[in-house]
Scaffold this motif. Structure first.
Motif, short mmCIF file in Angstrom:
data_model
loop_
_atom_site.label_atom_id
_atom_site.label_comp_id
_atom_site.label_asym_id
_atom_site.label_seq_id
_atom_site.Cartn_x
_atom_site.Cartn_y
_atom_site.Cartn_z
N ILE A 91 6.77 17.78 -3.76
CA ILE A 91 5.61 17.22 -4.46
C ILE A 91 4.41 17.29 -3.53
CG2 ILE A 91 4.60 15.22 -5.60
CD1 ILE A 91 7.31 14.30 -6.39
N GLN A 92 3.34 17.92 -4.02
CA GLN A 92 2.10 18.04 -3.27
C GLN A 92 1.11 17.02 -3.84
OE1 GLN A 92 -0.35 21.39 -4.23
NE2 GLN A 92 -1.20 21.56 -2.17
N PHE A 93 0.73 16.06 -3.00
CA PHE A 93 -0.24 15.04 -3.40
C PHE A 93 -1.62 15.48 -2.91
CE2 PHE A 93 3.83 12.89 -3.02
CZ PHE A 93 3.90 12.17 -4.21
N ILE A 94 -2.56 15.64 -3.83
CA ILE A 94 -3.89 16.11 -3.47
C ILE A 94 -4.93 15.07 -3.89
CG2 ILE A 94 -3.16 18.51 -3.72
CD1 ILE A 94 -4.71 18.61 -6.35
N SER A 114 -3.32 9.23 -5.19
CA SER A 114 -3.18 7.78 -5.42
C SER A 114 -1.75 7.39 -5.76
CB SER A 114 -4.12 7.35 -6.55
OG SER A 114 -3.86 8.10 -7.72
N LEU A 115 -0.90 8.35 -6.18
CA LEU A 115 0.49 8.04 -6.50
C LEU A 115 1.41 8.20 -5.31
CD1 LEU A 115 0.97 9.74 -10.01
CD2 LEU A 115 0.52 7.33 -9.50
N LYS A 116 0.89 8.65 -4.17
CA LYS A 116 1.77 8.94 -3.03
C LYS A 116 2.53 7.71 -2.56
CE LYS A 116 0.25 9.50 1.24
NZ LYS A 116 1.19 8.76 2.11
N GLU A 117 1.85 6.58 -2.52
CA GLU A 117 2.48 5.36 -2.02
C GLU A 117 3.70 4.99 -2.85
OE1 GLU A 117 1.27 0.72 -0.94
OE2 GLU A 117 -0.25 2.15 -1.65
N LYS A 118 3.62 5.27 -4.14
CA LYS A 118 4.72 4.94 -5.05
C LYS A 118 5.98 5.75 -4.74
CE LYS A 118 5.82 5.06 -10.01
NZ LYS A 118 5.31 5.39 -11.35
N PHE A 119 5.78 6.95 -4.18
CA PHE A 119 6.92 7.84 -3.95
C PHE A 119 7.29 7.97 -2.48
CE2 PHE A 119 5.21 9.12 -8.02
CZ PHE A 119 6.35 9.34 -8.78
N GLU A 120 6.66 7.17 -1.62
CA GLU A 120 6.97 7.26 -0.20
C GLU A 120 8.40 6.82 0.07
OE1 GLU A 120 3.90 5.01 1.69
OE2 GLU A 120 2.67 6.78 2.09
#
Length: 855
Positions: A552-555, A660-666
């Motif tokens: 998953i690439q978070f941009i 902004s969704l990165k924290e949810k999937f850390e």
């Protein structure tokens, strides 16, 4: 000059066209061999000079020697230059993270050492006295300890000891056994940061810090770097003079001289030039051999008459070899000049592009080496003598009466020249006469077919080699939408963003972005895949389940929103806490119909919900997964970071989501890969400034800073260089092939002047005469293609296989284009040559041609 030499010169003057074509062949052969040799020397000189600039021009280093040894090496015969530095000692690196490199090693440089050993400054300046010191950047990057310009460094400096044995930089760290002592306090001011010194071995236990020598020191421990006047003696010199001392060769320089212990590199260095020269010699031998063979056919009766009056076989052989020497004396000097001039022109065209591939600070220039020219001339002369000796030996051994009657070449028995009635009906009288001519003189016919076949094989093989080489080079050229990339997995996100704010202020940067990449795993049923992917992956049952790797690439949210709007998707569904994500899921399969690789969808549906879990060391962990909704698209908004994916190379499964969704999937306890990308008007200048900023920020975590624009430019320049040399090589091989065919066919037609004059004398019209010769052209062409194309195809496959074994990741492409050119070229060259030869015969008087006794 004896009578045989005079007769030979008269024969050469009489057959001016054949002599001129043979000389042209020798010129082309000598030019190509000279060009290959000269370019090899120029390239070698370029690589050696580049390595000297980067690593220093010394050949061997002797470590931990005393002052008397240094004095002896300075006075040695054959030593061009020496440079020494004082081994001041070791100090423990407090807080070091590399267990195999726990020390700082202090080296005291003199003027000769600064001049001889290249030092690349990252920031600051060189030390000017024994109280100042230069620190290498890899102390921070590899050792994890930050130093900055202006810091004061207080060290307890001593010697590494293993019992009574004194250890140096050549001795790897011995954990638990060695000690450090006795120690003396020293204080230094850091005045500069430099790149890792090239003379520091990777196994060295200490990071090399550089200061200047202190005259007050009474130390007697040095490292001496010796440059020899004759580098080929370096191995013998080192073993003869080292005694009990350790020594290290400068392999970075010696390998390009062909003097390193890297046997594989040496084999590659010499084999490439050897293969090229072998190909040139094969083409040249056939060209010159056919020329001399045809010349001897002309002079067969002459040789028989000379033998009948007492000429020995040796005298006849010498007569032919004398002809070869005369042709070589004219053709080789011209060929050498043409070869040097042509390769000089090629080098001037590619020099700028070539500088971007390897060493930009060193120009690629034409280097003319006298030994290389002598070798090229010798190889050319050997080629001529081989080509002349084979037919000369045959002519000298032919019985006298057979030579005078010329019964060895032409078969006149009715059975030997018989043709079928079907052939007569199909081809008519003219075609039958052409067939009978081939049967009467099979040797000349085979000689022409062999020449044409060789031409086709050489042309197609050279083209296939260039085509696959270019394909391999093109694979490295990928369009990316950033010029510079910074990536790390060890830095905290807050530290990365602080660095980001500074890096994007570098001169020339006009756009920047950030991203993060995390790897997960998801369980997928085979029934969810497309039919083509199921067949490609080999799933036996639709109910079969597979754990698929997913990245998953978070941009940036704004970048993601622009991407969604560009695809025409509803923004409200792809933003917010439970936003949908987009993904590219493709497999790469070789399409036999298209003759190239093609991408196809992995999944049957355009959208799907996945349950993802974290992935540790490639294996999914046992923990509660999260559900994500994915819409499959054909592209991603921002190129990913340069990275090694855990997914197979034949597939790509990349999900794109807002940052902004990165924290949810850390994933707790795991570091994601963070990346910063930049667009710059001057990438090289910006990258250099960014490196200075990173050093100034004291980054001790591992990171990579890629000048992607420079990498892409290198790849494009490699393609350009490959193109130039491929085209030059193919053109030169083609010229040799054309000269070969022209020489063989035109002389063969000339030898048949009596036969052709006889046909015209009994009433054969010009129209029928042309028809007969056209049949001969067609027969030559068809027989050539029958043998040449399969051989060329097999050689093309072998060339491809060799590149694959060498590590090239390419698909086989059949050389249809070069085969089409060769098919057209065979008939065109044969037809044009026939027209030329026949036009000369037609201008001759029939009676004169019939009287010609071929002497």
């Amino acid at each position: 000059m004896n009578i045989f030499h005079k007769v030979t010169l008269q024969g050469m003057k009489k057959s001016r066209t054949r002599t001129i074509v043979t000389v042209i062949g020798v010129v082309l052969s000598a030019a190509m061999i000279t060009a290959v040799a000269t370019f090899a020397v120029s390239l070698q000189n370029y690589m050696v000079n580049g390595a000297i600039v980067k690593y220093g021009g010394w050949h061997v280093e002797f470590l931990d020697v005393d002052s008397s040894f240094v004095q002896e090496r300075t006075l040695d015969n054959g030593v061009a230059n020496t440079a020494t530095f004082e081994n001041i000692g070791y100090a423990t690196l407090d807080g070091g993270k590399n267990p195999n490199k726990p020390y700082l090693f202090i080296a005291g440089f003199g003027k000769e050492a600064f001049d001889t050993l290249p030092i690349t400054l990252v920031s600051g300046r060189l030390p000017e006295n024994s109280g100042e010191i230069l620190v290498p950047a890899h102390v921070a990057a590899n050792g994890g300890v930050k130093f900055s310009v202006g810091d004061t460094l207080s060290l307890a400096v001593g010697s590494r000891m293993d019992g009574d044995e004194n250890l140096g930089q050549h001795d790897p760290y011995i954990s638990g056994k060695e000690t450090l002592g006795p120690k003396a306090g020293r204080t230094y001011t850091i005045v500069g940061i430099c790149e890792r010194p090239g003379f520091e071995e990777y196994s060295a236990p200490g990071y090399t810090l550089i200061t200047t020598t202190d005259p007050a020191d009474n130390a007697d421990n040095y490292s001496i770097f010796v440059t020899l006047t004759n580098p080929r003696r370096v191995h013998a010199y080192a073993s003869d003079t080292a005694g009990t001392y350790s020594y290290v060769f400068n392999d970075n320089v010696l390998r390009f001289m062909g003097l390193s212990n890297n046997n594989m590199f040496n084999a590659l260095l010499y084999s490439v030039g050897g293969v090229l020269v072998a190909l040139i010699m094969i083409g040249s031998v056939f060209l010159i051999y056919n020329s001399f063979n045809i010349s001897l056919n002309e002079r067969t009766r002459q040789f028989g008459i000379l033998s009948s009056v007492g000429a020995t076989a040796k005298q006849l052989r010498n007569s032919v070899l004398f002809e070869g020497l005369c042709i070589g004396a004219v053709g080789i000097p011209i060929g050498v000049i043409v070869g040097i001039g042509s390769i000089g022109l090629v080098i001037s065209v590619i020099a700028g592009n070539f500088g971007n591939i390897a060493y930009s600070a060193v120009p690629l220039t034409l280097t003319v080496s006298a030994p290389a020219i002598v070798v090229a001339a010798a190889v050319s002369m050997v080629t001529i003598l081989i080509s002349a000796y084979i037919p000369a030996r045959k002519a000298a051994s032919t019985p006298v009466m057979e030579s005078i009657r010329q019964t060895n070449e032409v078969k006149i028995e009715s059975k030997a020249v018989k043709t079928s009635k079907l052939a007569e009906r199909i081809y008519g009288l003219e075609g039958t006469l052409a067939l009978k001519n081939f049967k009467r003189n099979k040797k000349r016919y085979r000689s022409i077919v062999l020449s044409l076949t060789l031409s086709v094989v050489l042309f197609v093989s050279a083209s296939a080699f260039g085509m696959h080489l270019k394909q391999a080079a093109e694979l490295s050229v990928v369009d990316v939408d950033y010029d510079i990339c910074f990536s790390t997995q060890d830095m905290d996100e807050s530290e990365v963003f602080r660095l980001y704010d500074e890096l994007k202020t570098a001169d020339g940067v006009y756009n920047s972005s950030y991203q993060a990449i995390m790897t997960y795993s998801c369980a997928v049923k085979a029934s969810d895949f497309s039919d083509r992917y199921r067949e490609f992956a080999g799933y036996a049952s639709p109910d079969e389940t597979d754990n698929l790797s997913m990245a998953i690439q978070f941009i940036e949210d704004s970048e993601y929103l622009r991407f969604i709007e560009g695809l025409g998707l509803p923004a409200e569904e792809y933003t917010g806490e439970n936003a949908k994500m987009t993904a590219v899921a493709k497999a790469n399969l070789y399409d036999e119909k298209a003759g190239q690789s093609a991408l196809f969808d992995m999944f049957a549906d355009r959208s799907k919900t996945f349950t993802i879990t974290s992935e540790t060391n490639g294996e999914p962990t046992v923990e509660q997964g999260q559900n994500i909704d994915i819409t499959f698209v054909d592209t991603i908004p921002l190129d990913t970071l340069p990275r090694e994916s855990s997914a197979p190379k034949s597939t790509v499964f990349m999900v794109v989501a807002p940052y902004s969704l990165k924290e949810k999937f850390e994933i707790p306890g795991e570091h994601e890969e963070l990346g910063l990308t930049f667009l710059s008007k001057n990438p090289s200048q910006s990258a250099a400034q960014m490196e200075t900023m990173i050093q100034g920020a004291g980054v001790t975590s591992e990171y990579d800073l890629y000048n992607v624009n420079e990498i892409m430019e290198e790849s494009r320049n490699i393609i350009f260089v490959v193109d130039v040399f491929t085209y030059v090589f193919v053109i030169m091989i083609s010229l040799i092939a054309i000269a070969n065919v022209f020489n063989t066919i035109s002389t063969n037609i000339k030898l048949r002047r009596r036969e052709l004059a006889m046909l015209r004398s009994v009433g054969m019209s010009d129209r029928d005469f042309k028809k007969m010769m056209n049949f001969e052209c067609a027969f030559y062409g068809m027989r050539t293609l029958l043998f040449g194309l399969p051989i060329a195809g097999i050689l093309s496959w072998l060339i491809y296989t060799g590149l694959i074994i060498g590590g090239a990741d390419i698909g086989f492409t059949f050389p249809w284009g070069s085969i089409g050119i060769s098919v057209f070229g065979v008939f065109f060259v044969v037809f044009i040559t026939m027209l030329y030869a026949i036009s000369k015969i037609k201008r001759e008087n029939i009676i004169d041609a019939l009287r010609d006794d071929m002497t």
